[in-house]
Design a protein around this motif. Structure first.
Motif, short mmCIF file in Angstrom:
data_model
loop_
_atom_site.label_atom_id
_atom_site.label_comp_id
_atom_site.label_asym_id
_atom_site.label_seq_id
_atom_site.Cartn_x
_atom_site.Cartn_y
_atom_site.Cartn_z
N LYS A 115 0.67 -1.26 0.05
CA LYS A 115 -0.04 -0.02 -0.05
C LYS A 115 0.88 1.30 0.12
O LYS A 115 2.03 1.25 0.48
N THR A 116 0.38 2.47 -0.47
CA THR A 116 0.97 3.67 -0.43
C THR A 116 0.07 4.76 0.08
O THR A 116 -1.21 4.58 -0.14
N SER A 117 0.78 5.87 0.47
CA SER A 117 0.03 6.85 0.75
C SER A 117 0.90 8.33 0.66
O SER A 117 2.04 8.09 0.45
N MET A 118 0.33 9.40 0.84
CA MET A 118 1.20 10.56 0.59
C MET A 118 1.38 11.22 2.03
O MET A 118 0.49 11.34 2.74
N ASN A 119 2.43 11.75 2.21
CA ASN A 119 2.71 12.34 3.45
C ASN A 119 3.44 13.71 3.06
O ASN A 119 4.51 13.88 2.83
N GLY A 120 2.45 14.77 2.58
CA GLY A 120 3.10 16.08 1.97
C GLY A 120 3.45 15.61 0.75
O GLY A 120 2.47 15.23 0.07
N ASP A 121 4.51 15.83 -0.06
CA ASP A 121 4.86 15.60 -1.07
C ASP A 121 5.78 14.32 -1.26
O ASP A 121 6.28 14.16 -2.10
N TYR B 44 11.93 -4.82 4.96
CA TYR B 44 11.18 -4.09 5.27
C TYR B 44 10.59 -4.10 6.97
O TYR B 44 10.31 -5.43 7.22
N THR B 45 10.49 -3.12 7.78
CA THR B 45 10.18 -3.20 8.99
C THR B 45 9.22 -2.12 9.45
O THR B 45 8.24 -2.46 10.39
N GLN B 46 9.21 -0.96 8.69
CA GLN B 46 8.09 -0.12 8.95
C GLN B 46 8.11 0.95 7.86
O GLN B 46 8.69 0.75 6.70
N PRO B 47 6.88 1.65 7.74
CA PRO B 47 6.49 2.46 6.55
C PRO B 47 7.97 3.32 6.39
O PRO B 47 8.67 3.81 7.22
N VAL B 48 8.16 3.38 5.10
CA VAL B 48 9.28 4.29 4.50
C VAL B 48 8.76 5.16 3.48
O VAL B 48 8.05 5.06 2.59
N HIS C 69 4.93 -14.58 -5.01
CA HIS C 69 5.34 -13.81 -6.11
C HIS C 69 6.38 -12.64 -6.03
O HIS C 69 6.15 -11.98 -5.18
N LEU C 70 7.25 -12.53 -6.94
CA LEU C 70 7.80 -11.00 -7.22
C LEU C 70 6.86 -10.15 -7.56
O LEU C 70 5.97 -10.27 -8.50
N ILE C 71 6.48 -8.96 -6.77
CA ILE C 71 5.66 -7.85 -7.28
C ILE C 71 6.41 -6.81 -7.69
O ILE C 71 7.50 -6.22 -7.19
N THR C 72 6.16 -6.19 -8.96
CA THR C 72 6.86 -5.19 -9.28
C THR C 72 5.94 -4.08 -9.82
O THR C 72 4.85 -4.19 -10.44
N LEU C 73 6.09 -2.74 -9.36
CA LEU C 73 5.53 -1.66 -9.73
C LEU C 73 6.21 -0.40 -9.73
O LEU C 73 7.07 -0.17 -9.05
N SER C 74 5.64 0.19 -10.88
CA SER C 74 6.48 1.53 -11.37
C SER C 74 6.15 2.52 -10.47
O SER C 74 5.02 2.62 -9.55
N ARG C 75 6.60 3.67 -10.48
CA ARG C 75 6.21 4.84 -9.67
C ARG C 75 4.88 5.23 -10.07
O ARG C 75 3.98 5.54 -9.07
N ASP C 76 4.47 5.10 -11.32
CA ASP C 76 2.92 5.75 -11.67
C ASP C 76 2.12 4.66 -11.02
O ASP C 76 1.03 5.02 -10.44
N ALA C 77 2.29 3.26 -10.88
CA ALA C 77 1.22 2.49 -10.11
C ALA C 77 1.31 2.72 -8.62
O ALA C 77 0.28 2.62 -8.12
N LEU C 78 2.51 2.98 -8.25
CA LEU C 78 2.51 3.56 -6.56
C LEU C 78 1.87 4.70 -6.37
O LEU C 78 1.25 4.72 -5.31
N MET C 79 1.97 5.54 -7.26
CA MET C 79 0.94 6.75 -7.17
C MET C 79 -0.43 6.61 -7.12
O MET C 79 -1.14 7.21 -6.47
N ARG D 168 -1.78 4.03 -6.36
CA ARG D 168 -2.40 3.59 -5.05
C ARG D 168 -2.68 4.38 -3.95
O ARG D 168 -3.43 4.15 -3.04
N ALA D 169 -1.76 5.43 -4.29
CA ALA D 169 -1.76 6.47 -3.16
C ALA D 169 -3.09 7.63 -3.58
O ALA D 169 -3.21 8.68 -2.60
N GLY D 170 -3.86 7.12 -4.61
CA GLY D 170 -4.83 8.05 -4.83
C GLY D 170 -4.46 9.58 -5.65
O GLY D 170 -5.26 10.37 -5.80
#
Length: 626
Positions: free
Chosen positions: A548-554, A585-589, A611-621, A623-625
């Motif tokens: 999962k992803t989210s935005m914290n400021g920019d 991975y141990t905590q949100p980064v 499975h190997l999960i592969t996500l581009s920056r656009d895909a990650l963005m 997910r953050a809405g």
């Protein structure tokens, strides 16, 4: 010295056998392990004390003889090494489907009040045997059953799985295999979705065009919902239907396995296949085609939609009710269960609003909203079913137009409809999208072919069908639904069913207090091995990371978790392939800026899984809405 060594070895084997772990799904009410084992051999006998136990005895012998190579022949009697006993004095706590199973070093005794209980006890017995019991050919292994005392009975009376055979057709033998699989998990209801826009699958002898036309469509490949429209005069090679003899054979097959079949004729919407055969039953009377998976509707974010092609029956046309009377006369004669499911979901009323006949009917009935015409239609349908001695069951939209107190509601749009129906005194089957839609992705959308939503196994397992504040007496139980837009065959149906159908079997059968996710995971992994031997497909998305992803400021933040205990997550953002030496991975980064690609792997007990999960920056963005 040699004798001492042999005794130690023998004792070691005995201890190992006594400690054989028991991995049953669904979890019984009570399991008490004991010392020792019973060994199944060719001299094992199966006996039953009453004629009603014969069908289960025959099925059990067939289940045992194939993989073992034995030739056990059941017979009537009371001294079998596997004894099936119907109680002469009923045990009240067992009810109609409960059983006891007592396995000792001398044999196995299963008791029940009714044949259904014997059948479920037999299914538990096969799970106590080694995984090779699922083999399709004879194998050599130590066929031992751990000594154990089990008392078991279901929490809910309705434990179902729905299979949609309209969007993709499943041949008769595949349907039988499907029934075998769900019956082994103590499901007792097979909801058979026989008609929809994409194919009419049941022979109606008085309306032959329903199958000669409505059961077949043009051939198309590619993502369902994005396919090309049929062309005028194009051949229609894809499809199939079940003859009435097929239906009778499948009904009989299911009855032997304590499975009740509930047929669904989905009306007044979802009727494009019927209208392809009989277009005069629509408002516009225009010829339509059996839909091959085209984009025939505009869907809006609030759950509303607009049809581009008419797929609804005309509620103001008396010929529609003559048609339905013919259909339900033949359907009722084929299915001995008390229910017929008449759909009622996703009915587009735009064509009704423009139709003079519908407008005249609304005026006659003093109806001011076109939506209320569905209540009138479903009321007529319920009367037709009642005349055939059948109970009316429909999706939760049937509440919107008003229904009789005897109607049963299947709640699918979340749990709201189920709560409302129960508070009105209706019996309810709970099957919400959020917990029970088995066509949803089980893991990351970048791995499995994407569909509307994701439903993880743990979410299904944590479901409770009785909502807070609702009288449990109105909740008949629940079921999982397998819609087949993207499921073309039984092999892939299995992939989508398991392990979530294992989880739901426990939701509907086992005591609520007995549910324990880490314990279920252990049993689930054992069933992965059993399914491999049985050549039953299944997903292992439970081993994948939840990304999962989210935005914290920019800043784009990465938040990951594992679905099962013991997963360690590693990732990279530098275009390297991650392994156990990559960043743990141990905590949100906060992810680095720039055109990165995130790659994620999981390890368990030091070995890569999932499975190997592969996500581009656009895909990650996204997910953050963003």
């Amino acid at each position: 010295m040699q004798l001492t060594r042999m005794l130690v070895l023998a004792l070691g084997i005995t201890v190992a056998q006594a400690q054989t772990p028991i991995h049953l799904i669904p979890q019984p009410v009570s399991v008490q392990t004991k010392s020792g084992t019973y060994r199944l051999t060719n001299s094992t006998s199966i006996q039953y004390n009453q004629p009603a136990g014969k069908a289960t005895a025959d099925l059990l012998a067939k289940q045992l003889n194939g993989p073992t190579g034995f030739s056990i022949t059941p017979k009537s009697g009371t001294s079998g090494s596997i004894q099936l006993e119907i109680n002469t004095t009923p045990d009240a706590k067992l009810g109609d489907e409960g059983y006891t199973l007592n396995a000792t070093t001398k044999g196995v005794r299963i008791t029940a009040n009714k044949p259904a209980g014997l059948f479920y006890g037999a299914q538990t017995l096969t799970q106590l045997l080694p995984k090779e019991i699922g083999s399709k050919t004879a194998v050599s292994t130590n066929w031992t059953i751990p000594a154990v005392q089990i008392t078991d009975y279901p929490r809910f009376g309705w434990r179902g799985i729905m299979l949609d055979v309209s969007r993709h057709f499943f041949p008769k033998e595949d349907v039988k295999s499907f029934i075998d699989q769900i019956a082994a998990l103590k499901y007792n209801t097979f909801h058979w979705h026989l008609t929809d826009d994409n194919g009419w699958r049941i022979e109606i002898k008085s309306l032959p065009k329903l199958t000669s036309v409505g059961a077949f469509r043009v051939a198309r490949t590619g993502h369902f919902g994005d396919r090309a429209d049929p062309k005028p005069g194009e051949p229609t090679p894809y499809g199939g239907f079940y003859t009435q003899d097929d239906i009778r054979e499948i009904v009989w097959y299911a009855q032997d396995r304590n499975v009740t079949i509930v047929p669904e004729i989905d009306i007044p919407g979802h009727s494009m296949a019927a209208l392809a055969a009989y277009p005069e039953l629509s408002c516009t009377k225009q010829q339509v085609s059996v839909n091959p998976g085209t984009n025939f509707a505009d869907w809006y974010g609030n759950g509303t939609f607009k049809m581009k092609v008419e797929n609804t029956l005309n509620p103001s046309d008396e010929n529609v009710y003559v048609f339905l009377d013919k259909v339900f006369t033949e359907v009722a004669a084929l299915f001995p269960n008390p229910y017929i499911h008449a759909g009622g979901d996703e009915c587009y009323k735009g064509y009704w609003a423009q139709d003079p006949g519908c407008q005249a009917l609304m005026k006659k009935l003093n109806i001011h909203h076109v939506e209320d015409l569905q209540g009138y239609f479903m009321g007529r349908v319920e009367k037709i079913l009642a005349a055939k001695g059948k109970k009316f069951l429909g999706w939760d939209e049937i509440l919107e137009g008003g229904i009789s107190p005897t109607a049963t509601v299947m709640s699918w749009r979340g749990i709201k409809g189920g709560i409302e129906a129960a508070q009105m005194g209706h019996n309810v089957v709970m099957t919400p999208t959020t917990f029970a839609y088995l066509d949803y992705n089980q893991g990351d959308n970048s791995v499995d072919p994407p569909i509307y939503a994701t439903l993880r196994t743990q979410t299904s397992y944590n479901y409770d069908p009785v909502p807070d504040g609702v009288d449990a007496k109105y909740i008949l139980g629940g079921q999982g639904n397998l819609w087949t837009e993207q499921i073309p065959n039984l092999r892939y149906a299995e992939y989508m069913l398991y392990p979530r159908s294992w989880a739901l079997s426990e939701v509907y059968w086992s005591p609520k207090a007995a549910r324990n996710w880490p314990d279920f995971v252990t049993r689930m992994e054992n069933h992965f091995d059993r399914a491999d031997v049985a050549q039953i497909n299944h997903s292992k998305a439970v081993y994948d990371a939840i990304v999962k992803t989210s935005m914290n400021g920019d800043k784009l933040m990465l938040n990951m978790a594992g679905e099962i205990p013991g997963l360690t997550i590693y990732y990279s953002t530098d275009d390297t392939m991650p392994d156990q030496f990559s960043t743990k991975y141990t905590q949100p980064v906060a992810l680095p800026d720039g055109p990165i690609t995130l790659r994620v792997v999981t390890y368990r007990a030091g070995k890569p899984v999932g499975h190997l999960i592969t996500l581009s920056r656009d895909a990650l963005m996204k997910r953050a809405g963003q």
